[in-house]
Design a protein around this motif. Structure first.
Motif, PDB file in Angstrom:
ATOM      1  N   SER A 158       1.476  -1.133   0.173  1.00  0.00           N
ATOM      2  CA  SER A 158       0.113  -0.298   0.339  1.00  0.00           C
ATOM      3  C   SER A 158       1.164   1.292  -0.260  1.00  0.00           C
ATOM      4  CB  SER A 158      -0.585  -0.026   1.325  1.00  0.00           C
ATOM      5  OG  SER A 158      -1.981  -0.873   1.351  1.00  0.00           O
ATOM      6  N   ILE A 159       2.444   1.361   0.951  1.00  0.00           N
ATOM      7  CA  ILE A 159       2.923   2.178   0.431  1.00  0.00           C
ATOM      8  C   ILE A 159       3.444   2.793  -1.111  1.00  0.00           C
ATOM      9  CG2 ILE A 159       5.610   3.251   1.403  1.00  0.00           C
ATOM     10  CD1 ILE A 159       4.939   1.775   3.839  1.00  0.00           C
TER      11      ILE A 159
ATOM     12  N   GLY B 169       2.887  10.198  -7.347  1.00  0.00           N
ATOM     13  CA  GLY B 169       4.155   9.918  -9.248  1.00  0.00           C
ATOM     14  C   GLY B 169       3.331  10.232 -10.002  1.00  0.00           C
ATOM     15  N   LEU B 170       2.446   9.784  -9.943  1.00  0.00           N
ATOM     16  CA  LEU B 170       1.327  10.574 -11.251  1.00  0.00           C
ATOM     17  C   LEU B 170       0.899  11.631 -11.376  1.00  0.00           C
ATOM     18  CD1 LEU B 170      -0.701   9.342 -13.434  1.00  0.00           C
ATOM     19  CD2 LEU B 170      -1.857   8.804 -12.469  1.00  0.00           C
TER      20      LEU B 170
ATOM     21  N   GLN C 239       7.624   6.631  -9.133  1.00  0.00           N
ATOM     22  CA  GLN C 239       7.546   5.618  -9.727  1.00  0.00           C
ATOM     23  C   GLN C 239       8.380   5.355  -9.423  1.00  0.00           C
ATOM     24  OE1 GLN C 239       6.309   7.923 -13.733  1.00  0.00           O
ATOM     25  NE2 GLN C 239       3.721   8.595 -13.134  1.00  0.00           N
ATOM     26  N   LEU C 240       9.988   5.545  -9.950  1.00  0.00           N
ATOM     27  CA  LEU C 240      10.569   4.388  -9.889  1.00  0.00           C
ATOM     28  C   LEU C 240      10.518   3.867  -8.523  1.00  0.00           C
ATOM     29  CD1 LEU C 240      13.942   5.264 -12.037  1.00  0.00           C
ATOM     30  CD2 LEU C 240      12.564   3.621 -12.186  1.00  0.00           C
ATOM     31  N   LYS C 241      10.719   4.470  -7.480  1.00  0.00           N
ATOM     32  CA  LYS C 241      10.786   4.076  -6.041  1.00  0.00           C
ATOM     33  C   LYS C 241       9.741   2.504  -5.802  1.00  0.00           C
ATOM     34  CE  LYS C 241      10.319   4.841  -1.157  1.00  0.00           C
ATOM     35  NZ  LYS C 241      10.403   6.436  -0.553  1.00  0.00           N
ATOM     36  N   ALA C 242       8.332   3.666  -6.510  1.00  0.00           N
ATOM     37  CA  ALA C 242       7.508   2.301  -6.967  1.00  0.00           C
ATOM     38  C   ALA C 242       7.674   0.975  -7.464  1.00  0.00           C
ATOM     39  CB  ALA C 242       5.604   3.077  -6.928  1.00  0.00           C
ATOM     40  N   LEU C 243       7.756   1.241  -8.608  1.00  0.00           N
ATOM     41  CA  LEU C 243       8.359  -0.114  -9.021  1.00  0.00           C
ATOM     42  C   LEU C 243       9.468  -0.892  -8.701  1.00  0.00           C
ATOM     43  CD1 LEU C 243       8.382  -0.823 -12.109  1.00  0.00           C
ATOM     44  CD2 LEU C 243      10.455  -0.036 -12.594  1.00  0.00           C
TER      45      LEU C 243
ATOM     46  N   HIS D 266      -0.224  -4.326  -9.411  1.00  0.00           N
ATOM     47  CA  HIS D 266      -0.001  -3.778  -8.789  1.00  0.00           C
ATOM     48  C   HIS D 266       1.273  -2.611 -10.399  1.00  0.00           C
ATOM     49  CE1 HIS D 266      -1.825  -3.303  -4.962  1.00  0.00           C
ATOM     50  NE2 HIS D 266      -2.073  -1.755  -5.299  1.00  0.00           N
ATOM     51  N   LEU D 267       1.768  -3.695 -10.565  1.00  0.00           N
ATOM     52  CA  LEU D 267       2.721  -3.520 -11.374  1.00  0.00           C
ATOM     53  C   LEU D 267       2.266  -3.385 -12.965  1.00  0.00           C
ATOM     54  CD1 LEU D 267       5.316  -6.671 -11.254  1.00  0.00           C
ATOM     55  CD2 LEU D 267       6.023  -3.917 -11.678  1.00  0.00           C
TER      56      LEU D 267
END
Length: 705
Positions: free
Chosen positions: A198-199, A207-208, A223-227, A238-239
């Motif tokens: 969820s984080i 990012g969006l 977004q890179l951190k989330a990826l 989520h990917l």
């Protein structure tokens, strides 16, 4: 909308009776025979998950059977779960009304059984569905109700989920700062709960939102951190979303190759799962990518697929984005009929998506909830729920209206094309058959009248897309408009809009050419202006003109072409900041006159047109006027000063216009309007009109609100 609990319960009882006929599909009856009810539901649920993609109708039947068994055996929480599963199945396939009915019925079961945790989760899902249907006020109400319950019951997880979903709602209404604020609150709570996935979802969303605020570096970092988190967790769902968001950001950073690779990954995953909504969002971004890279046909194909899915999903937000791209794409191809068709749909959708009253209602809900948070006075809202069995009539009307307009435009294009060919043929016959001159002349006159009638219809299309005088009157009550197209339809246009915080805009633009080409450019210019202010949230006149210039160049030039672009527009744009009590004016090759304290002053224009292929090194300049006294402003096209007439058959020229402005200032504005019309008409004195003519005079008093 809500009905009374008694009525809802009555409908629910009727539903229970209808479920009694819902049998387990015959081929699976042996698998559940003899099992306890709870175990029967488990088996049916497992089978529904197995067939949700390959046989969606069977999946629905299995879930209905599971709901019937749960209902008749009073397995309330199990029934709620299965109704939420059925809601998701309906939603995946665009059956939003059926999905909403399952949500509302589950909410009633949860409320009657006092399953508060379920109520919170269902309200969150309800808000998301309303949001995807474009019903933003209803979505806000559901999120507020859910957050009230979650806060009252100290349910941190649901509070975080609701904050994240509310952030998504603000993204839909283009209030990106509010979207970030809500999502950061969700991120704070998820961090305390140590919920890694969820984080990452919150980080991806932020990012969006940064991407849509043109803060590309921040967007890419988030977004890179989330990826990385999603890849480490092997979270394919989520990917898929993260790939789409990354593709969107890289598109804006002009890293087209990498953007395309991420988008294709996202689209492939969505298609394999049969997720229409995710396919729609990714195709919309891919259409924008193809438009940027000059792959016109591929862009049209992606936008059309996205539009079809948006209609299926009843999603006005993405329907608007796809039709906007289609309108501009067809314009670049000089396919004016198809372009006008999608411009009309775009205008209708824009009014629906960015409806002022709905946006204000959503903002008021946000303010109200913040006040509740600060005072810690959280009250439970009325817990009655509605059984939604009615058709979404407004969306159906829009679809049929769009189809009807498309048919009219198709007829219009066929008539014009047919008449053109017949006219050409008749002209050839006139040269070969002198004996038939009179007969052929009569035919030509008839055909010319038909063409004129068709152009008159095109005028109605242009008037439907461009803002009405009523809009200008609502924002600037003391005004007059002098508007005289040279032909039936005009390359000049005037435009008015209201921005955030009550800021008001007015513009007069003079597009390249007149007649049909000028009119198409005027529709394109108005559409881009609306998108710049509403969607991109650009607010100041200079930046608006800078963005308008860039977008018009991008629209009119295909990738890799090295050619001069003659299409474009001259425009004067004024912003009235009611709160700050000032005017800000920016102008591209059009001067602006204003009178204060009896003195005429001129604002010189930047000498480069919007969309010009000439090099533009500096941003458009802004001129600020403090409203410490009454002021009268004049915006006009060059058709006014370039009109030939008078005794010497010369141009009207700027000096005569300035003299007219000065000598009529003492008149009431209604009499001034009549005087301007009389002077211009007498000046022409029967001479052919040279160009489209537009002039707007606006009076603003220092105490106007």
């Amino acid at each position: 909308m809500r009905v009374t609990t008694a009525l809802f319960t009555f409908i629910f009882l009727l539903l229970g009776k209808s479920l009694s006929a819902q049998q387990v599909p015959a081929r699976f009856s042996a698998q559940v025979r003899g099992l306890q009810p709870f175990r029967q539901v488990e088996v049916l649920d497992s089978l529904a998950r197995e067939y949700y993609k390959s046989e969606p109708v069977l999946c629905v039947d299995l879930l209905k059977a599971a709901i019937y068994i749960s209902n008749t055996n009073q397995l309330d929480t199990v029934e709620i779960q299965e109704r939420m599963n059925l809601n998701r199945q309906y939603r995946y396939h665009g059956k939003n009304d059926s999905a909403m009915f399952q949500i509302d019925t589950a909410l009633l079961v949860a409320h009657n059984g006092k399953y508060v945790e379920w109520e919170e989760e269902i309200l969150s899902a309800r808000g998301v569905l309303f949001m995807r249907m474009g019903l933003y006020e209803e979505a806000t109400a559901s999120f507020v109700e859910g957050m009230d319950l979650a806060r009252a019951n100290n349910d941190a997880e649901q509070l975080a989920i609701l904050n994240r979903n509310w952030g998504s709602l603000y993204f839909y209404t283009t209030d990106f700062e509010a979207a970030i604020e809500r999502t950061q609150e969700a991120l704070r709570i998820f961090t305390e709960l140590k919920d890694t996935v969820s984080i990452a979802a919150c980080v991806d969303n932020i990012g969006l939102y940064f991407s849509n605020m043109s803060k590309w570096d921040s967007a890419y970092t988030y977004q890179l951190k989330a990826l990385k988190i999603f890849e480490a967790q092997s979270d394919s769902g989520h990917l898929m979303v993260c790939y789409n968001n990354l593709g969107s950001t890289l598109l804006q950073m002009k890293s087209y190759g990498l953007a395309k690779s991420y988008l294709l990954k996202s689209l492939g995953m969505a298609e394999r799962r049969g997720l229409d909504y995710e396919c729609m969002t990714t195709l919309t971004t891919m259409a924008e990518l193809y438009q940027a890279t000059g792959e016109i046909k591929a862009g049209q194909t992606a936008a059309l697929r996205a539009y079809e899915l948006a209609l299926k999903q009843e999603n006005s937000f993405y329907a608007l984005q796809s039709t906007e791209m289609l309108a501009m794409s067809y314009y670049r191809e000089k396919n004016f009929e198809r372009s006008a068709y999608y411009f009309l749909i775009t205008d209708s959708l824009r009014q629906e998506v960015f409806d002022t009253e709905t946006t204000k209602a959503s903002e008021e809900a946000q303010k109200k909830y913040k006040a509740q948070e600060q005072k810690q006075k959280i009250a439970l809202l009325e817990s009655e729920n509605v059984a939604r069995t009615v058709q979404n009539e407004r969306d159906v009307i829009i679809k049929w209206a769009a189809a009807g307009i498309g048919m009219l435009l198709l007829i219009f294009s066929v008539v014009v094309f047919r008449n053109y060919n017949r006219k050409k043929r008749d002209n050839d016959l006139l040269q070969l058959k002198n004996a038939a001159i009179e007969e052929q002349k009569a035919i030509i006159e008839v055909k010319n009248q038909e063409i004129t009638d068709s152009i008159n219809y095109a005028t109605r299309i242009q008037n439907a897309v461009l803002p009405a005088a009523d809009k200008l009157n609502a924002l600037f009550p003391n005004n007059f408009i002098y508007f005289r197209p040279r032909d039936i339809i005009s390359g000049d246009f005037y435009w008015a809009a209201e921005g955030r915080n009550g800021v008001r805009y007015v513009a007069v633009a003079d597009c390249t050419g007149h007649g049909v080409p000028g009119a198409m450019m005027s529709m394109l210019g108005a559409a881009i202006l609306n998108r710049v202010i509403v969607k991109k949230n650009v607010t100041t006149p200079g930046k608006i003109l800078d963005t308008l210039h860039e977008e018009l160049l991008s629209t009119l030039n295909a990738k890799g072409e090295n050619r001069q672009v003659n299409d474009g527009m001259d425009i004067a744009l004024m912003m009235f900041d009611v709160q700050q009590r000032k005017l800000i004016i920016a102008s591209a090759d059009r001067p602006v006159y204003f009178v204060r304290n009896g003195s005429l002053e001129t604002i010189a224009a930047d000498k480069i047109s919007i969309g010009s292929s000439l090099s533009k090194s500096n941003p458009y300049s802004e001129h600020t006027i403090e409203l410490d006294t009454d002021i009268s402003v004049f915006l006009f096209s060059d058709g006014i000063v370039d009109q030939f007439g008078g005794p010497d058959r010369k141009k009207f020229m700027s000096k005569r216009l300035k003299d007219l402005v000065t000598t009529t200032q003492a008149l009431p504005i209604s009499e001034r309007a009549q005087e301007f019309a009389t002077v211009f008409d007498q000046w022409k004195d029967g001479m052919e009109q040279t160009d489209d003519m537009t002039l707007i005079n606006i009076e603003i008093r220092k105490n106007d609100v």
